[in-house]
Write a protein that holds these residues in place. Structure first.
Motif, PDB file in Angstrom:
ATOM      1  N   MET A 199     -11.838 -70.655 -26.199  1.00 13.91           N
ATOM      2  CA  MET A 199     -12.525 -70.769 -24.919  1.00 13.91           C
ATOM      3  C   MET A 199     -13.413 -72.009 -24.896  1.00 13.91           C
ATOM      4  O   MET A 199     -13.512 -72.710 -23.879  1.00 13.91           O
ATOM      5  N   GLY A 200     -14.054 -72.273 -26.056  1.00 11.52           N
ATOM      6  CA  GLY A 200     -14.881 -73.469 -26.154  1.00 11.52           C
ATOM      7  C   GLY A 200     -14.069 -74.752 -26.053  1.00 11.52           C
ATOM      8  O   GLY A 200     -14.611 -75.804 -25.715  1.00 11.52           O
ATOM      9  N   GLU A 201     -12.754 -74.653 -26.341  1.00  7.71           N
ATOM     10  CA  GLU A 201     -11.845 -75.795 -26.215  1.00  7.71           C
ATOM     11  C   GLU A 201     -11.197 -75.844 -24.830  1.00  7.71           C
ATOM     12  O   GLU A 201     -10.227 -76.562 -24.618  1.00  7.71           O
ATOM     13  N   HIS A 202     -11.714 -75.039 -23.896  1.00 11.40           N
ATOM     14  CA  HIS A 202     -11.286 -75.036 -22.499  1.00 11.40           C
ATOM     15  C   HIS A 202      -9.880 -74.457 -22.290  1.00 11.40           C
ATOM     16  O   HIS A 202      -9.208 -74.811 -21.316  1.00 11.40           O
ATOM     17  N   VAL A 203      -9.447 -73.575 -23.190  1.00 16.57           N
ATOM     18  CA  VAL A 203      -8.212 -72.839 -22.928  1.00 16.57           C
ATOM     19  C   VAL A 203      -8.531 -71.791 -21.868  1.00 16.57           C
ATOM     20  O   VAL A 203      -9.542 -71.092 -21.954  1.00 16.57           O
ATOM     21  N   SER A 204      -7.672 -71.665 -20.867  1.00 14.93           N
ATOM     22  CA  SER A 204      -7.968 -70.777 -19.746  1.00 14.93           C
ATOM     23  C   SER A 204      -7.906 -69.315 -20.137  1.00 14.93           C
ATOM     24  O   SER A 204      -7.227 -68.928 -21.103  1.00 14.93           O
ATOM     25  N   ALA A 205      -8.612 -68.486 -19.376  1.00 13.64           N
ATOM     26  CA  ALA A 205      -8.619 -67.046 -19.618  1.00 13.64           C
ATOM     27  C   ALA A 205      -7.219 -66.462 -19.494  1.00 13.64           C
ATOM     28  O   ALA A 205      -6.841 -65.569 -20.250  1.00 13.64           O
ATOM     29  N   ALA A 206      -6.427 -66.960 -18.538  1.00 13.52           N
ATOM     30  CA  ALA A 206      -5.075 -66.441 -18.325  1.00 13.52           C
ATOM     31  C   ALA A 206      -4.194 -66.680 -19.538  1.00 13.52           C
ATOM     32  O   ALA A 206      -3.446 -65.794 -19.971  1.00 13.52           O
ATOM     33  N   VAL A 207      -4.273 -67.894 -20.107  1.00 13.25           N
ATOM     34  CA  VAL A 207      -3.452 -68.217 -21.277  1.00 13.25           C
ATOM     35  C   VAL A 207      -3.868 -67.369 -22.479  1.00 13.25           C
ATOM     36  O   VAL A 207      -3.025 -66.822 -23.199  1.00 13.25           O
ATOM     37  N   ILE A 208      -5.168 -67.211 -22.697  1.00 12.57           N
ATOM     38  CA  ILE A 208      -5.639 -66.426 -23.833  1.00 12.57           C
ATOM     39  C   ILE A 208      -5.201 -64.971 -23.701  1.00 12.57           C
ATOM     40  O   ILE A 208      -4.741 -64.349 -24.660  1.00 12.57           O
ATOM     41  N   SER A 209      -5.318 -64.410 -22.496  1.00 15.41           N
ATOM     42  CA  SER A 209      -4.919 -63.013 -22.306  1.00 15.41           C
ATOM     43  C   SER A 209      -3.416 -62.845 -22.480  1.00 15.41           C
ATOM     44  O   SER A 209      -2.952 -61.825 -22.994  1.00 15.41           O
ATOM     45  N   SER A 216      -5.113 -78.300 -16.883  1.00 14.51           N
ATOM     46  CA  SER A 216      -5.589 -79.667 -16.639  1.00 14.51           C
ATOM     47  C   SER A 216      -6.187 -80.287 -17.896  1.00 14.51           C
ATOM     48  O   SER A 216      -6.172 -81.501 -18.063  1.00 14.51           O
ATOM     49  N   ARG A 217      -6.716 -79.438 -18.791  1.00 11.02           N
ATOM     50  CA  ARG A 217      -7.314 -79.933 -20.029  1.00 11.02           C
ATOM     51  C   ARG A 217      -6.631 -79.228 -21.194  1.00 11.02           C
ATOM     52  O   ARG A 217      -7.091 -78.211 -21.694  1.00 11.02           O
ATOM     53  N   PHE A 218      -5.510 -79.772 -21.624  1.00 10.17           N
ATOM     54  CA  PHE A 218      -4.733 -79.131 -22.685  1.00 10.17           C
ATOM     55  C   PHE A 218      -5.321 -79.487 -24.048  1.00 10.17           C
ATOM     56  O   PHE A 218      -5.736 -80.619 -24.278  1.00 10.17           O
ATOM     57  N   SER A 219      -5.352 -78.532 -24.954  1.00  9.71           N
ATOM     58  CA  SER A 219      -5.891 -78.750 -26.285  1.00  9.71           C
ATOM     59  C   SER A 219      -4.978 -78.097 -27.313  1.00  9.71           C
ATOM     60  O   SER A 219      -4.791 -76.876 -27.300  1.00  9.71           O
ATOM     61  N   TRP A 220      -4.393 -78.925 -28.191  1.00  8.91           N
ATOM     62  CA  TRP A 220      -3.574 -78.372 -29.269  1.00  8.91           C
ATOM     63  C   TRP A 220      -4.414 -77.498 -30.191  1.00  8.91           C
ATOM     64  O   TRP A 220      -3.941 -76.461 -30.674  1.00  8.91           O
ATOM     65  N   LEU A 221      -5.669 -77.910 -30.433  1.00  7.89           N
ATOM     66  CA  LEU A 221      -6.552 -77.099 -31.265  1.00  7.89           C
ATOM     67  C   LEU A 221      -6.795 -75.742 -30.605  1.00  7.89           C
ATOM     68  O   LEU A 221      -6.780 -74.701 -31.274  1.00  7.89           O
ATOM     69  N   GLY A 222      -7.017 -75.747 -29.281  1.00  4.54           N
ATOM     70  CA  GLY A 222      -7.228 -74.495 -28.572  1.00  4.54           C
ATOM     71  C   GLY A 222      -6.029 -73.574 -28.670  1.00  4.54           C
ATOM     72  O   GLY A 222      -6.164 -72.363 -28.872  1.00  4.54           O
ATOM     73  N   LEU A 223      -4.825 -74.142 -28.540  1.00  2.76           N
ATOM     74  CA  LEU A 223      -3.608 -73.331 -28.637  1.00  2.76           C
ATOM     75  C   LEU A 223      -3.449 -72.774 -30.046  1.00  2.76           C
ATOM     76  O   LEU A 223      -3.070 -71.611 -30.238  1.00  2.76           O
ATOM     77  N   LEU A 224      -3.755 -73.599 -31.063  1.00  3.23           N
ATOM     78  CA  LEU A 224      -3.686 -73.124 -32.445  1.00  3.23           C
ATOM     79  C   LEU A 224      -4.675 -71.989 -32.686  1.00  3.23           C
ATOM     80  O   LEU A 224      -4.355 -71.001 -33.358  1.00  3.23           O
ATOM     81  N   LEU A 225      -5.860 -72.116 -32.122  1.00  2.00           N
ATOM     82  CA  LEU A 225      -6.856 -71.056 -32.250  1.00  2.00           C
ATOM     83  C   LEU A 225      -6.376 -69.752 -31.608  1.00  2.00           C
ATOM     84  O   LEU A 225      -6.629 -68.666 -32.126  1.00  2.00           O
TER      85      LEU A 225
END
Length: 321
Positions: free
Chosen positions: A88-98, A142-151
Motif C-alpha cells: 500500500m505504501g508503494e501505491h498498489v491499489s486496494a482492488a489489486v491487493i484484494s 497509473s503508478r505501477f511498482s514492481w516492488l509493490g507487486l512483489l510485496l
C-alpha cells in the motif's frame, strides 16, 4: 422477523466490513509508516481479543500446540500484513491487493502435497485465468511498482503458508483463542520491525487514529464475530461464496472514498480474476474437499484462526486485512 433481518443484512455487511479493511489500510499507511500501523493494530487488538477469549472461556493451546499456533500466526499476520501494508505504501491499489489476496485458495491448492489433495485441470485453468485478471488490473494502474507487486506476492504466500501450517499442525485449536494468540505474538515482532525501519513519524494523527480504530473494532473484532455467527447459522459453502464479491466491492469503495481510479481495464481485470478464483476454488467430485485467516483450515486473513471453511471461502484480516 429477526431471522429474516439476519439473512438480509449479515451477508452484505460482512462483505462491506471485510472490504473496508483494504481502504482503511491505505488511509492508515498514508498517515503513518506501514510497520507503525501494524504495531498499533496488534498492540491494541491482541489484548482485547485476549479479554474476549477469557470472557467466553475459550480453550487455550499449550505446549507444542501453542508453538504451532504462534508460527501460523506470524505467517498469517506478520508476513501477510507487513507485505500488504508495505505494498500500500508503494501505491498498489486496494482492488489489486484484494484480488491477489483472493487467490489464497489457489495457492493452497498448489501446496496439495502438504494437504494430500489433487489439483484438477479446472483448478489449473482457474489459476491461469486469475493471473491474467491480476495482470490486467495491474496494467491499468497509473503508478505501477514492481516492488509493490512483489510485496503482494509475499503477502499472499504468508497467508497461504500460514493457513496450510495451521491446518497441518493445529487444526482443532479453539478459533477464538488462536485469533488472540496470533495477534499477541505478532505485536512484539511488529515493534521490532518498527525499530529496524527507524521510521516512527506519524504525519496525520487524526487519520491514523481513525483508521486504526476501524481496523481494530470492525476488521479485527466485528467481522470476526459476524463471521462465526454466519457459520453457526449457515453452511460453510454459502459463507465462502461471499469472498468472491470482495475484490469488486473493494474497488468500488476505493473509488468512492479514497479516489482510486476505476477504469475499464481495472474492471475487466477484476471480472476475469474473479472467474479464475471461482474455477480454481471448485473441487472435482473425486477430490477431497479442502477445509477452509483470520481465519483455520482456510483462514481468510484479516480473519485468522476461524472455523473451517472450504477452499472457496479462503481469502483474508486484510485481519482480517
Amino acid at each position: 422477523m429477526k431471522n429474516r433481518l439476519m439473512d438480509g443484512i449479515a451477508q452484505p455487511a460482512f462483505v462491506l466490513m471485510w472490504s473496508s479493511a483494504f481502504i482503511v489500510g491505505i488511509i492508515g499507511v498514508g498517515a503513518a509508516p506501514p510497520m507503525v500501523v501494524l504495531l498499533g493494530r496488534y498492540a491494541i487488538a491482541g489484548p482485547l481479543l485476549l479479554l474476549y477469549g477469557l470472557a467466553v472461556h475459550a480453550v487455550w493451546p499449550r505446549g507444542r500446540q501453542l508453538r504451532h499456533v504462534m508460527i501460523a500466526g506470524l505467517l498469517v499476520q506478520i508476513v501477510q500484513f507487513a507485505a500488504f501494508y508495505s505494498a500500500m505504501g508503494e501505491h498498489v491499489s486496494a482492488a489489486v491487493i484484494s484480488l491477489v489476496q483472493g487467490l489464497n485458495p489457489v495457492v493452497i491448492a498448489l501446496f496439495s502435497g502438504v494437504l494430500g489433495e489433487h489439483i484438477s485441470r479446472r483448478q489449473w485453468v482457474g489459476f491461469g485465468i486469475g493471473g491474467i485478471g491480476i495482470a490486467l488490473a495491474v496494467a491499468d494502474q497509473s503508478r505501477f511498482s514492481w516492488l509493490g507487486l512483489l510485496l503482494c506476492v509475499v503477502g499472499l504466500l504468508g497467508l497461504s503458508l500460514g493457513t496450510v501450517y495451521q491446518k497441518k499442525f493445529s487444526p482443532a485449536v479453539d478459533s477464538r483463542a488462536a485469533t488472540a494468540v496470533h495477534q499477541l505474538v505478532s505485536a512484539p515482532v511488529a515493534a521490532l520491525l518498527v525499530l529496524i525501519s527507524g521510521n516512527f513519524h506519524i504525519s496525520d494523527y487524526g487519520r491514523f487514529a481513525i483508521s486504526l480504530s476501524w481496523m481494530i473494532i470492525v476488521n479485527s473484532i466485528g467481522v470476526f464475530l459476524l463471521f462465526n455467527a454466519m457459520l453457526r447459522r449457515w453452511d460453510a459453502t454459502r459463507v465462502g461464496k461471499l469472498f468472491f464479491a470482495i475484490p469488486v466491492t473493494t474497488a468500488i469503495l476505493a473509488w468512492l472514498f479514497i479516489a482510486q481510479p476505476l477504469h475499464a481495464l481495472t474492471i475487466a481485470g477484476l471480472a476475469i480474476g474473479m472467474i479464475g478464483m471461482v474455477l480454481a476454488s471448485r473441487k472435482t467430485s473425486a477430490a477431497r474437499p479442502a477445509p477452509g485467516v483470520e481465519p483455520t483450515p482456510a483462514v481468510p486473513q484479516d480473519l485468522t484462526a476461524q472455523p473451517a471453511l472450504p477452499a472457496a471461502a479462503t481469502s483474508p484480516d486484510l485481519t482480517r486485512a
